[in-house]
Design a protein around this motif. Structure first.
Motif, PDB file in Angstrom:
ATOM      1  N   ILE A  45      -4.272 -14.469 116.507  1.00  0.00           N
ATOM      2  CA  ILE A  45      -4.553 -15.294 115.300  1.00  0.00           C
ATOM      3  C   ILE A  45      -4.326 -16.899 115.393  1.00  0.00           C
ATOM      4  N   THR A  46      -4.788 -17.687 114.662  1.00  0.00           N
ATOM      5  CA  THR A  46      -4.333 -18.760 114.359  1.00  0.00           C
ATOM      6  C   THR A  46      -3.487 -18.549 113.292  1.00  0.00           C
ATOM      7  N   PRO A  47      -2.084 -18.938 113.348  1.00  0.00           N
ATOM      8  CA  PRO A  47      -1.100 -18.550 112.409  1.00  0.00           C
ATOM      9  C   PRO A  47      -0.885 -19.439 111.322  1.00  0.00           C
ATOM     10  N   TYR A  48      -1.766 -19.470 110.313  1.00  0.00           N
ATOM     11  CA  TYR A  48      -1.729 -20.299 108.996  1.00  0.00           C
ATOM     12  C   TYR A  48      -2.019 -19.526 107.904  1.00  0.00           C
ATOM     13  N   ASP A  49      -2.176 -18.223 108.028  1.00  0.00           N
ATOM     14  CA  ASP A  49      -2.356 -17.309 106.794  1.00  0.00           C
ATOM     15  C   ASP A  49      -1.876 -16.083 107.358  1.00  0.00           C
ATOM     16  N   SER A  50      -1.670 -15.086 106.193  1.00  0.00           N
ATOM     17  CA  SER A  50      -1.375 -13.803 106.541  1.00  0.00           C
ATOM     18  C   SER A  50      -2.517 -12.918 107.144  1.00  0.00           C
ATOM     19  N   ILE A  82      -2.154 -16.306 121.019  1.00  0.00           N
ATOM     20  CA  ILE A  82      -1.794 -17.010 119.525  1.00  0.00           C
ATOM     21  C   ILE A  82      -2.208 -18.476 119.722  1.00  0.00           C
ATOM     22  N   THR A  83      -3.139 -18.718 118.805  1.00  0.00           N
ATOM     23  CA  THR A  83      -3.554 -20.143 118.727  1.00  0.00           C
ATOM     24  C   THR A  83      -2.215 -20.892 117.860  1.00  0.00           C
ATOM     25  N   ASP A  84      -1.184 -21.199 118.323  1.00  0.00           N
ATOM     26  CA  ASP A  84      -0.223 -21.825 117.625  1.00  0.00           C
ATOM     27  C   ASP A  84      -0.034 -23.246 117.832  1.00  0.00           C
ATOM     28  N   ILE A  85      -1.105 -23.955 118.193  1.00  0.00           N
ATOM     29  CA  ILE A  85      -1.629 -25.287 117.806  1.00  0.00           C
ATOM     30  C   ILE A  85      -3.122 -25.446 117.823  1.00  0.00           C
ATOM     31  N   ASP A  86      -3.508 -25.807 116.545  1.00  0.00           N
ATOM     32  CA  ASP A  86      -5.034 -26.064 116.336  1.00  0.00           C
ATOM     33  C   ASP A  86      -5.106 -26.838 115.085  1.00  0.00           C
ATOM     34  N   ASP A  87      -6.138 -27.615 114.866  1.00  0.00           N
ATOM     35  CA  ASP A  87      -6.477 -28.132 113.677  1.00  0.00           C
ATOM     36  C   ASP A  87      -6.234 -27.460 112.192  1.00  0.00           C
ATOM     37  N   PRO A  88      -6.915 -26.311 112.334  1.00  0.00           N
ATOM     38  CA  PRO A  88      -6.338 -25.477 111.016  1.00  0.00           C
ATOM     39  C   PRO A  88      -4.983 -25.458 110.627  1.00  0.00           C
ATOM     40  N   LEU A  89      -4.320 -25.004 111.789  1.00  0.00           N
ATOM     41  CA  LEU A  89      -2.876 -24.955 111.280  1.00  0.00           C
ATOM     42  C   LEU A  89      -2.345 -26.190 110.946  1.00  0.00           C
ATOM     43  N   TRP A 100       4.572 -27.796 110.934  1.00  0.00           N
ATOM     44  CA  TRP A 100       3.531 -26.702 111.344  1.00  0.00           C
ATOM     45  C   TRP A 100       4.177 -25.583 112.154  1.00  0.00           C
ATOM     46  N   ARG A 101       5.238 -26.065 113.030  1.00  0.00           N
ATOM     47  CA  ARG A 101       5.977 -25.354 113.592  1.00  0.00           C
ATOM     48  C   ARG A 101       6.513 -23.905 112.806  1.00  0.00           C
ATOM     49  N   ASP A 102       7.152 -24.344 111.697  1.00  0.00           N
ATOM     50  CA  ASP A 102       7.727 -23.337 110.894  1.00  0.00           C
ATOM     51  C   ASP A 102       6.690 -22.468 110.225  1.00  0.00           C
ATOM     52  N   LEU A 103       5.557 -23.102 109.822  1.00  0.00           N
ATOM     53  CA  LEU A 103       4.260 -22.207 109.397  1.00  0.00           C
ATOM     54  C   LEU A 103       3.929 -21.350 110.180  1.00  0.00           C
ATOM     55  N   ALA A 104       3.640 -21.691 111.436  1.00  0.00           N
ATOM     56  CA  ALA A 104       3.386 -20.891 112.770  1.00  0.00           C
ATOM     57  C   ALA A 104       4.312 -19.716 112.941  1.00  0.00           C
TER      58      ALA A 104
END
Length: 419
Positions: A45-50, A82-89, A100-104
């Protein structure tokens, strides 16, 4: 990165069959296992939503492959990123006012919880991009050294003209490639690029954006497509038996990631570029899952038509019924979710649980049902047929061996009837 706790897998008598899988690149059925080892890489996942049902459909499908391989005696080695750094995040973090780190971290925790709830077997290697930064820098440096990348100001792009096999996965015409590349995060109009489709490998530091030490590349962060190839090669070795994900990853993500892999040294060569131009493809088999729609459209954050696993469970839906509803669709097919599907799955679950509680009889014909179940799953993971076999087995009240019935459902389909 820590994954999640693995559920126990009951041992079944005998041994299952290795599945023949549909290879997206060739359209043929293949058994990609080599010397008893099956390596599996599934894009994370790109971790910016459930986690929604579309995600779950993909991960349950590859969990089924994992289970079927294990039942066949395959030594499974599984990695997921895990794409834990990317534009959508970064965009979601800015829009919500959250670091962004807390969101991820919050979304990764929720994903772990959802996977555990669905009894998905965890990967052996669960790798975040942030923790793999040195690996990705080395991969981009290797592409530059191989003449397969070039600089545009502070950024670095892959030179697709260096790869005469580019396009052999998706088989798309140039117009279709251009459309999808622009729709799915590409930058075809970037001045200075040699060709519009050339993808970003390394994004040089921008004011206000997170960045890392890129050594010879300069400070910045990686592009999307390089991460999966580099992580798969390092943690699984090449060639990878199966690269998996949703159909929307075929192009550009898997096409370009595989192209990058063709210019990376084989693991164990310690950077020896003599491996370049090898005839062996880095991926033996590409397996892609269908897309899940809701209310007439593919589930999409932009449309807001997402059905979240955690919310279904919070509203009282048994996660085992969710899993059975997903398994009632062939993994390669796209389909539309409706809430009555969960009701049908819940009825099936209740019926099977009753069978699992039946007393053992002296005479048993359960072995023939187990063989039929294994045959169905060996046929390109035909889970709808597997459910029909189990329905027949259930009508026979477990065929004299309700314990084997319950073990088979648990081991091969990941549904615990005894809980």
């Amino acid at each position: 990165m820590q994954s999640w706790t693995s559920p126990a897998i009951p041992a079944l008598p005998g041994r299952g069959q290795r599945p023949q899988l549909h290879d997206t690149a060739t359209g043929e059925r293949v058994d990609p296992v080599s010397e008893g080892v099956g390596t599996l890489y599934v894009c994370g996942i790109t971790p910016y939503d459930s986690t929604h049902l579309g995600h779950a459909f993909t991960y349950v499908a590859f969990d089924t492959l994992n289970r079927v391989w294990r039942d066949a005696g395959v030594d499974v080695r599984y990695a997921q990123n895990i794409t834990d750094i990317d534009d959508p995040l970064l965009e979601r973090a800015e829009a919500t006012g959250v670091d962004w780190r807390d969101l991820a971290n919050d979304q990764i925790d929720l994903f772990r919880s959802d996977m555990s709830t669905l009894r998905v077997l965890p990967p052996d290697h669960y790798i975040g991009v942030v923790e793999a930064m040195d690996l990705l820098v080395t991969a981009v440096e290797a592409m530059l050294a191989a003449g397969a990348a070039y600089r545009v100001e502070q950024d670095i792009y892959a030179d697709l003209s260096a790869d005469d096999r580019f396009g052999s996965l998706s088989h798309l015409d140039p117009e279709a490639m251009a459309t999808l590349f622009a729709e799915r995060g590409g930058d075809p109009d970037r001045p200075g690029k040699r060709a519009p489709l050339d993808p970003l490998l390394w994004r040089g530091q921008r004011p206000g954006e997170p960045h890392w030490d890129g050594h010879s590349l300069g400070p910045g962060r990686p592009g999307w497509h390089i991460e999966c190839g580099a992580i798969a090669a390092d943690y699984l070795g090449l060639p990878v038996s199966v690269q998996g994900g949703g159909q929307d990853l075929i192009f550009p993500h898997h096409e370009m990631g595989t192209s990058h892999l063709r210019f990376l040294p084989d693991p164990g060569t310690h950077g020896d570029q003599s491996t370049q131009g090898r005839s062996r493809e880095p991926i033996r088999c590409f397996v892609h899952t269908g897309l899940v729609a809701y209310q007439g459209h593919k589930m999409s954050k932009s449309l807001g038509n997402l059905v979240f696993i955690s919310r279904l469970v919070a509203h009282g839906v048994d996660p085992r019924a969710i899993r059975l509803a997903l398994l009632d669709h062939t993994y390669r097919d796209s389909w539309e979710f409706t809430h009555p599907q969960l009701e049908i799955a819940g009825t099936r679950l209740a019926r099977w649980r009753q069978v699992a509680a039946e007393p053992v009889r002296e005479e048993s014909t359960a072995a023939k049902f187990l063989e039929r179940l294994r045959t169905a799953l060996a046929d390109d993971l035909d889970t709808p047929e597997a459910l029909r076999v189990l329905d027949s087995w259930a009508r026979e009240r477990g065929a004299g061996d309700p314990g084997l019935f319950a073990d088979a459902v648990d081991a091969l389909l990941g549904v615990d009837l005894r809980d």
